[in-house]
Design a protein around this motif. Structure first.
Motif, PDB file in Angstrom:
ATOM      1  N   ILE A 234      -6.728   8.185  12.887  1.00 56.56           N
ATOM      2  CA  ILE A 234      -6.707   6.841  12.315  1.00 56.56           C
ATOM      3  C   ILE A 234      -7.630   5.935  13.110  1.00 56.56           C
ATOM      4  CG2 ILE A 234      -5.240   4.842  11.814  1.00 56.56           C
ATOM      5  CD1 ILE A 234      -2.935   6.774  11.385  1.00 56.56           C
ATOM      6  N   THR A 235      -8.600   5.337  12.394  1.00 58.32           N
ATOM      7  CA  THR A 235      -9.604   4.478  13.020  1.00 58.32           C
ATOM      8  C   THR A 235      -9.482   3.073  12.431  1.00 58.32           C
ATOM      9  OG1 THR A 235     -11.049   6.401  13.212  1.00 58.32           O
ATOM     10  CG2 THR A 235     -12.047   4.233  13.531  1.00 58.32           C
ATOM     11  N   ASP A 236      -9.539   2.100  13.319  1.00 56.21           N
ATOM     12  CA  ASP A 236      -9.482   0.697  12.891  1.00 56.21           C
ATOM     13  C   ASP A 236     -10.815   0.338  12.220  1.00 56.21           C
ATOM     14  OD1 ASP A 236      -9.282  -2.007  12.537  1.00 56.21           O
ATOM     15  OD2 ASP A 236      -8.762  -2.469  14.623  1.00 56.21           O
ATOM     16  N   ILE A 237     -10.768   0.037  10.909  1.00 59.46           N
ATOM     17  CA  ILE A 237     -11.991  -0.324  10.165  1.00 59.46           C
ATOM     18  C   ILE A 237     -11.856  -1.745   9.603  1.00 59.46           C
ATOM     19  CG2 ILE A 237     -12.530   2.069   9.585  1.00 59.46           C
ATOM     20  CD1 ILE A 237     -11.397   1.491   6.782  1.00 59.46           C
TER      21      ILE A 237
ATOM     22  N   GLU B 167      -7.456  18.706   3.890  1.00 61.64           N
ATOM     23  CA  GLU B 167      -7.865  17.451   4.512  1.00 61.64           C
ATOM     24  C   GLU B 167      -8.162  16.429   3.431  1.00 61.64           C
ATOM     25  OE1 GLU B 167      -9.985  18.867   8.699  1.00 61.64           O
ATOM     26  OE2 GLU B 167     -11.192  18.011   7.089  1.00 61.64           O
ATOM     27  N   TYR B 168      -7.881  15.173   3.735  1.00 61.83           N
ATOM     28  CA  TYR B 168      -8.215  14.096   2.817  1.00 61.83           C
ATOM     29  C   TYR B 168      -8.303  12.799   3.618  1.00 61.83           C
ATOM     30  CZ  TYR B 168      -3.108  13.670   2.991  1.00 61.83           C
ATOM     31  OH  TYR B 168      -1.813  13.564   3.411  1.00 61.83           O
ATOM     32  N   VAL B 169      -8.979  11.811   3.042  1.00 62.90           N
ATOM     33  CA  VAL B 169      -9.201  10.527   3.714  1.00 62.90           C
ATOM     34  C   VAL B 169      -8.553   9.440   2.862  1.00 62.90           C
ATOM     35  CG1 VAL B 169     -10.905   8.875   4.544  1.00 62.90           C
ATOM     36  CG2 VAL B 169     -11.339  11.336   4.739  1.00 62.90           C
ATOM     37  N   GLN B 170      -7.851   8.534   3.533  1.00 61.46           N
ATOM     38  CA  GLN B 170      -7.239   7.397   2.870  1.00 61.46           C
ATOM     39  C   GLN B 170      -7.546   6.120   3.656  1.00 61.46           C
ATOM     40  OE1 GLN B 170      -3.186   9.254   2.923  1.00 61.46           O
ATOM     41  NE2 GLN B 170      -3.108   8.512   0.798  1.00 61.46           N
ATOM     42  N   GLU B 171      -7.564   5.000   2.951  1.00 66.26           N
ATOM     43  CA  GLU B 171      -7.720   3.696   3.580  1.00 66.26           C
ATOM     44  C   GLU B 171      -6.552   2.818   3.133  1.00 66.26           C
ATOM     45  OE1 GLU B 171     -11.453   1.835   3.083  1.00 66.26           O
ATOM     46  OE2 GLU B 171     -12.615   3.533   3.856  1.00 66.26           O
ATOM     47  N   TYR B 172      -5.914   2.177   4.096  1.00 66.71           N
ATOM     48  CA  TYR B 172      -4.801   1.291   3.776  1.00 66.71           C
ATOM     49  C   TYR B 172      -4.561   0.404   4.989  1.00 66.71           C
ATOM     50  CZ  TYR B 172      -2.522   5.211   6.181  1.00 66.71           C
ATOM     51  OH  TYR B 172      -2.201   6.202   7.055  1.00 66.71           O
TER      52      TYR B 172
ATOM     53  N   TRP C 181      -6.876  -2.964   8.636  1.00 64.07           N
ATOM     54  CA  TRP C 181      -7.323  -1.897   7.739  1.00 64.07           C
ATOM     55  C   TRP C 181      -7.711  -0.692   8.579  1.00 64.07           C
ATOM     56  CZ3 TRP C 181      -7.043  -1.217   2.636  1.00 64.07           C
ATOM     57  CH2 TRP C 181      -6.749  -2.342   1.834  1.00 64.07           C
ATOM     58  N   ILE C 182      -7.268   0.469   8.148  1.00 66.56           N
ATOM     59  CA  ILE C 182      -7.563   1.700   8.905  1.00 66.56           C
ATOM     60  C   ILE C 182      -8.098   2.768   7.951  1.00 66.56           C
ATOM     61  CG2 ILE C 182      -5.883   1.288  10.731  1.00 66.56           C
ATOM     62  CD1 ILE C 182      -5.025   3.894   8.195  1.00 66.56           C
ATOM     63  N   GLU C 183      -8.855   3.697   8.559  1.00 69.18           N
ATOM     64  CA  GLU C 183      -9.316   4.890   7.840  1.00 69.18           C
ATOM     65  C   GLU C 183      -8.547   6.079   8.407  1.00 69.18           C
ATOM     66  OE1 GLU C 183     -13.642   6.231   6.627  1.00 69.18           O
ATOM     67  OE2 GLU C 183     -13.196   6.923   8.652  1.00 69.18           O
ATOM     68  N   ASP C 184      -7.847   6.789   7.543  1.00 63.58           N
ATOM     69  CA  ASP C 184      -6.947   7.878   7.957  1.00 63.58           C
ATOM     70  C   ASP C 184      -7.514   9.207   7.451  1.00 63.58           C
ATOM     71  OD1 ASP C 184      -4.987   9.657   8.510  1.00 63.58           O
ATOM     72  OD2 ASP C 184      -3.409   8.668   7.358  1.00 63.58           O
ATOM     73  N   LEU C 185      -8.041  10.016   8.414  1.00 60.96           N
ATOM     74  CA  LEU C 185      -8.473  11.383   8.098  1.00 60.96           C
ATOM     75  C   LEU C 185      -7.288  12.306   8.381  1.00 60.96           C
ATOM     76  CD1 LEU C 185     -10.480  13.599   7.391  1.00 60.96           C
ATOM     77  CD2 LEU C 185     -11.292  13.540   9.752  1.00 60.96           C
TER      78      LEU C 185
ATOM     79  N   ASP D 151       0.812  -1.228   0.000  1.00 63.47           N
ATOM     80  CA  ASP D 151       0.000   0.000   0.000  1.00 63.47           C
ATOM     81  C   ASP D 151       0.837   1.267   0.000  1.00 63.47           C
ATOM     82  OD1 ASP D 151      -2.189  -1.649   0.150  1.00 63.47           O
ATOM     83  OD2 ASP D 151      -2.479  -1.414   2.312  1.00 63.47           O
ATOM     84  N   ILE D 152       2.129   1.182   0.352  1.00 61.07           N
ATOM     85  CA  ILE D 152       2.915   2.378   0.582  1.00 61.07           C
ATOM     86  C   ILE D 152       3.057   3.220  -0.684  1.00 61.07           C
ATOM     87  CG2 ILE D 152       5.081   1.149   0.186  1.00 61.07           C
ATOM     88  CD1 ILE D 152       4.429   4.109   2.584  1.00 61.07           C
ATOM     89  N   GLU D 153       3.222   2.583  -1.845  1.00 62.17           N
ATOM     90  CA  GLU D 153       3.369   3.343  -3.082  1.00 62.17           C
ATOM     91  C   GLU D 153       2.088   4.089  -3.420  1.00 62.17           C
ATOM     92  OE1 GLU D 153       4.642   2.640  -7.776  1.00 62.17           O
ATOM     93  OE2 GLU D 153       4.769   0.995  -6.321  1.00 62.17           O
ATOM     94  N   ARG D 154       0.929   3.389  -3.278  1.00 60.61           N
ATOM     95  CA  ARG D 154      -0.361   4.040  -3.562  1.00 60.61           C
ATOM     96  C   ARG D 154      -0.611   5.190  -2.582  1.00 60.61           C
ATOM     97  NH1 ARG D 154      -5.053   3.434  -1.001  1.00 60.61           N
ATOM     98  NH2 ARG D 154      -4.401   1.492   0.018  1.00 60.61           N
ATOM     99  N   VAL D 155      -0.350   4.960  -1.297  1.00 58.24           N
ATOM    100  CA  VAL D 155      -0.580   6.005  -0.291  1.00 58.24           C
ATOM    101  C   VAL D 155       0.304   7.221  -0.571  1.00 58.24           C
ATOM    102  CG1 VAL D 155      -0.348   6.581   2.155  1.00 58.24           C
ATOM    103  CG2 VAL D 155      -1.335   4.386   1.474  1.00 58.24           C
ATOM    104  N   GLY D 156       1.573   6.978  -0.892  1.00 57.85           N
ATOM    105  CA  GLY D 156       2.465   8.090  -1.182  1.00 57.85           C
ATOM    106  C   GLY D 156       2.023   8.883  -2.389  1.00 57.85           C
ATOM    107  N   ALA D 157       1.577   8.173  -3.461  1.00 57.19           N
ATOM    108  CA  ALA D 157       1.123   8.874  -4.666  1.00 57.19           C
ATOM    109  C   ALA D 157      -0.118   9.712  -4.379  1.00 57.19           C
ATOM    110  CB  ALA D 157       0.846   7.860  -5.774  1.00 57.19           C
ATOM    111  N   GLU D 158      -1.045   9.160  -3.562  1.00 56.82           N
ATOM    112  CA  GLU D 158      -2.251   9.921  -3.222  1.00 56.82           C
ATOM    113  C   GLU D 158      -1.900  11.177  -2.420  1.00 56.82           C
ATOM    114  OE1 GLU D 158      -4.719   7.210  -1.164  1.00 56.82           O
ATOM    115  OE2 GLU D 158      -5.393   6.124  -2.956  1.00 56.82           O
ATOM    116  N   VAL D 159      -0.932  11.047  -1.522  1.00 54.07           N
ATOM    117  CA  VAL D 159      -0.525  12.212  -0.727  1.00 54.07           C
ATOM    118  C   VAL D 159       0.049  13.294  -1.630  1.00 54.07           C
ATOM    119  CG1 VAL D 159       1.097  13.031   1.027  1.00 54.07           C
ATOM    120  CG2 VAL D 159      -0.154  10.909   1.391  1.00 54.07           C
ATOM    121  N   VAL D 160       0.903  12.899  -2.569  1.00 50.54           N
ATOM    122  CA  VAL D 160       1.488  13.877  -3.501  1.00 50.54           C
ATOM    123  C   VAL D 160       0.394  14.570  -4.299  1.00 50.54           C
ATOM    124  CG1 VAL D 160       2.955  14.132  -5.530  1.00 50.54           C
ATOM    125  CG2 VAL D 160       3.690  12.676  -3.633  1.00 50.54           C
ATOM    126  N   GLN D 161      -0.606  13.790  -4.747  1.00 55.77           N
ATOM    127  CA  GLN D 161      -1.701  14.374  -5.532  1.00 55.77           C
ATOM    128  C   GLN D 161      -2.523  15.345  -4.685  1.00 55.77           C
ATOM    129  OE1 GLN D 161      -4.293  11.479  -7.267  1.00 55.77           O
ATOM    130  NE2 GLN D 161      -5.703  13.001  -8.120  1.00 55.77           N
TER     131      GLN D 161
END
Length: 864
Positions: A607-610, A569-574, A585-589, A551-561
């Protein structure tokens, strides 16, 4: 004025003064002795000569021999220092004189002795000798008796001697003898002075020069030695100065070695020293900081205040503490705390000030971040649908608005109440035991239910989730509360939600915007994933290492975008790794915190455990659809709850209004059918009852309106603001005409996107208030304006009415809070509370500006 005098001159002066005093004493003694001796001799001469002259004149005058008498008087001219000798007859006329020009004239003026001497001479048998110091004359007066028995008065003999000549002779004699004595004394003084210079003062001055050289940092050799007292004093002074210099050098090195900036000022208040840390902090030279130069580094906005505090402390000779911004070597300003202390010498005299500065910039930055974080969490608690409380020593020290609303108390009244006041009698022991277990037995978490008691005495079931913490050294219970009324069938779901809130499933991370995302803060409840917050921070853990490798590559690319798009603010799941190695799995606001120039300072993630939710979502393989379903489900639950609350509100309204209608109807019948049987006071009472009923009805309607604002769903729409205001003013045209009010509308053609009904209600309430509170103005004036700003629409409603004191600003927006009596300005105190609630729900804010007697202006700000 202090004058520096060397010891050599002082001692020599003492010797010289002593010699002069001796010579002066001898001179005075000689003058006195010589004058006394000469005067005594002259008195004897005058007494003898005057007595003989008087006796011979008496004999010659008895025989009538004038010629012999004249010769006798003329012979007196041979007396030393005689001014004149005269024979004065009984009528006071000079008959014979030793000096020409006196015969035949009365004896008066400067030639006459004092009257007292003449009187004594006439009364006495013998002569009188008297000194006239004012005229420097020695008088000799002898009476003449022409008869043998002495009764016939024949005048007197007067002799006048010049004593000024005697004084001059005495002065010459005294000066001569004094000069003989003074010359040896002066020679002796000079010799003593030379000895004092060679043996004492030169050596002492050499010691002083040595001392000054050591104090000033110069290293001169000790010039004094010997086995006498001064030699031994020089050796002891050298040892003492070595100790003093070593101590001075040690303290200077100590101050220069301290990491915080240090400054010192002298008794004139001017800076005379700064340490190396100060120069490194400001990147300036020592010469630039001396005098007033040190203050050039203080921020211009802080300089005046710092000067005032420093001057007051300097004048009072007392310590001070001041915070201000000091220019850092990179040109920025750092907040520093400056601690100044007066310096006193060994004798207690004031010799200056020393100050120590501590860099507070990092501390203030951390405090600002913590304050922002606290504000976010407080906002979550204040808007929470569950009750939140805090208990210390058996009393409530904090409750959120939801809990106060459930118990029927105003927020400010419920804080401070004993817990027993809010618990039904039958559950008092249970609640006390639960509190005791958490406070005394150390039970960390408890979950239980009990029957709570409202302010009106009614009872309703609640469930609480409480934890024990130490707050400021005091055992404290914090927790959440759920109202279980009408929701027993959903108890399990609500209990789970309460447990989630109590256990705080959301973990807060903060990481730096550099490679690997180093963790700079993590909340304590990270322990649920097997980690300890302090260990993660000490080990320098990187957040990126916790993310699943897939997930690290996808998360990093989303952060850059997201950063490129400028999102805050943005929400990610990884997937995130637990301490035991398993991934959840967590939800990161995530919130992006930026500096003023747009640079990213840090990231904050809630970060919430989902994991459970994600397991269900995997079956559907559509994350967005699952999210919509969850939102729809929660919306449906909220709508059901709102429906229940609305039903309850209308039921309460109906149940409250029914008796009010009965009271109003029966009181109307009493006035209509039995008014003649009532006196004036009885009719007044019935009218007051009907007025109270109408006020109660309006209050119920306003409470329903307030509850509708809280419950109703917002429907965002594009609203033409000017057209809406024209419609509202058309509705209020009758009120404006009745009050003879003038309305000025200054609203451009702008479109506001918000809830139409909510905005209309807010504007109606503000315009009605403006008409009401400006009715006594001459003439009443209401001004309405608006403008478009960068991020918001700004609307204001102003009047020229009675206004209010700004210290009541927050109070006027609270429900049931009024500043004027209802008899003067009717109302229920709910209108402005509805305005604030409606504007807040639309994401805006409302505030007011006013002065008593100068009108009021209410401002709305709605996001664009």
């Amino acid at each position: 004025m202090n004058v520096d005098v060397s010891l050599r001159r002082l001692l020599l002066g003492i010797v010289v003064v002593f010699g002069l005093l001796v010579a002066g004493g001898q001179f005075t003694f000689i003058m006195h002795m010589y004058s006394t001796e000469v005067l005594s001799e002259l008195r004897q001469v005058l007494r003898h000569a005057g007595g003989n002259l008087a006796a011979n004149l008496e004999a010659g005058l008895r025989e009538g021999d004038e010629r012999h008498a004249r010769q006798l008087v003329s012979q007196m001219a041979s007396l030393p220092h005689l001014m004149f000798a005269v024979h004065v007859d009984a009528q006071g006329v000079v008959r014979h004189a030793s000096a020409a020009g006196l015969v035949g004239r009365p004896l008066d003026g400067e030639h006459a002795p004092p009257a007292s001497v003449l009187d004594e001479a006439r009364r006495g048998a013998g002569g009188r000798i008297a000194e006239d110091a004012a005229r420097s004359i020695l008088w000799a007066v002898f009476p003449l008796r022409l008869s043998a028995d002495g009764d016939a008065y024949g005048g007197m003999v007067v002799l006048a001697t010049d004593t000024a000549v005697l004084q001059r002779e005495a002065l010459h004699r005294a000066l001569g003898q004094t000069a003989i004595v003074l010359i040896p004394i002066l020679l002796l003084s000079a010799g003593i002075g030379v000895l004092l210079k060679l043996l004492l003062t030169d050596r002492i001055e050499h010691l002083l020069s040595y001392t000054r050289s050591q104090i000033e940092g110069r290293n001169l050799p000790l010039p004094v030695s010997g086995r006498d007292e001064i030699g031994r004093l020089g050796e002891r002074l050298a040892s003492l100065m070595r100790s003093v210099v070593e101590s001075r050098d040690f303290h200077v090195q100590l101050l220069d070695g301290l990491p915080n900036p240090i400054w010192r000022s002298g008794p004139d208040g001017q800076c005379d020293y700064v340490n190396r840390a100060w120069l490194q902090f400001t990147a300036r030279e020592l010469e630039q900081e001396l005098g007033e130069g040190r203050l050039e580094n203080v921020h211009p906005d802080d300089l005046a205040g710092y000067r005032t505090r420093y001057a007051a402390a300097f004048a009072a000779r007392r310590p001070f503490v001041s915070e201000y911004r000091l220019r850092f070597h990179d040109g920025s300003y750092h907040w520093v705390a400056d601690h100044g202390e007066p310096i006193r010498g060994s004798g207690g005299e004031f010799i200056g000030f020393i100050g120590s500065c501590f860099d507070l910039q990092q501390q203030k930055g951390a405090a600002a971040d913590m304050a922002a974080s606290e504000a976010r969490f407080r906002g979550l608690v204040e808007r929470s649908l569950v009750g939140v409380y805090m208990i210390q020593a058996g009393r409530l020290t904090y409750v959120n608005p939801r809990l106060a609303e459930w118990f029927g108390y105003p927020l400010e009244e419920v804080v401070g109440l004993p817990v027993d006041r809010l618990v039904a009698d039958e559950d008092q022991m249970l609640v006390r035991e639960m509190l005791r277990q958490r406070l005394e037995r150390g039970v960390a978490h408890l979950n239980y239910g009990f029957r709570a008691r409202r302010r009106d005495g009614s009872v309703f079931p609640v469930e609480v989730f409480g934890s024990r913490i130490d707050l400021d050294g005091t055992p404290t219970v914090i927790g959440t509360m759920l109202d279980m009324t009408e929701r027993e069938r959903a108890r399990a779901a609500l209990a789970a939600a309460a447990e989630v809130v109590e256990a705080s499933p959301t973990v807060l991370f903060r990481w730096a915007p550099v490679e690997g995302w180093p963790i700079v803060f993590v909340s304590e409840n990270v322990h649920r994933w097997g980690y300890r917050a302090d260990e993660m921070l000490e080990a320098g853990q990187h957040f990126a290492t916790l993310v699943h490798p897939q997930d690290i590559e996808r998360v990093g690319a989303e952060v850059v975008q997201h950063l490129a798009e400028g999102r805050r603010e943005y929400v990610q799941e990884y997937r995130l790794r637990r301490a035991d190695g398993h991934y959840i799995w967590i939800e990161d606001l995530t919130s992006v915190h930026r500096a003023e120039d747009g640079t990213v300072l840090h990231f904050e993630g809630l970060i919430t455990d989902i994991s459970e939710r994600h397991a269900a979502q995997e079956a559907l393989q559509q994350l967005n659809a699952e999210l919509e379903e969850r939102v729809a489900r929660r919306t449906e639950e909220l709508a059901a709850l709102n429906k229940e609350l609305e039903t309850f509100a209308y039921s309460v309204s109906h149940d409250l209004k029914a008796p009010l209608r009965g009271i109003d109807g029966y009181s109307h019948l009493l006035l209509a059918d039995h008014a003649d049987r009532l006196d004036e006071e009885g009719r007044l009472f019935l009218n007051n009852i009907r007025t109270g009923v109408r006020q109660m009805g309006r209050l119920i309607d306003d409470l329903l309106a307030y509850s509708r604002v809280e419950r109703r769903n917002l429907q965002a729409a594009d609203i033409a603001l000017r057209e809406m205001l024209r419609g509202i003013l058309a509705e209020r045209a009758g009120a404006a005409e009745g009050a003879a009010a003038r309305v000025e509308l200054d609203v451009p053609d702008i479109t506001v996107r918000c809830d139409r009904d909510g905005l209309a209600q807010v504007l109606r309430n503000l315009i009605d208030n403006a008409f009401k509170y400006s009715r006594d103005a001459d003439p009443p004036l209401v001004r309405i304006g608006a403008e478009e700003q960068e991020h918001a629409h700004h609307i204001w409603v102003a009047d020229n009415g009675i206004g209010f004191d700004m210290k009541f600003h927050e109070r006027i927006f609270e429900i049931f809070q009024r500043l004027q009596r209802a008899e003067e300005y009717p109302g229920t105190g709910v209108g402005l509370a509805i305005v604030r609630r409606a504007v807040t729900r639309m994401g805006g804010r409302v505030w007011a500006e006013s002065e008593p007697g100068r009108g009021a202006t209410f401002h709305l700000e709605l996001p664009r």
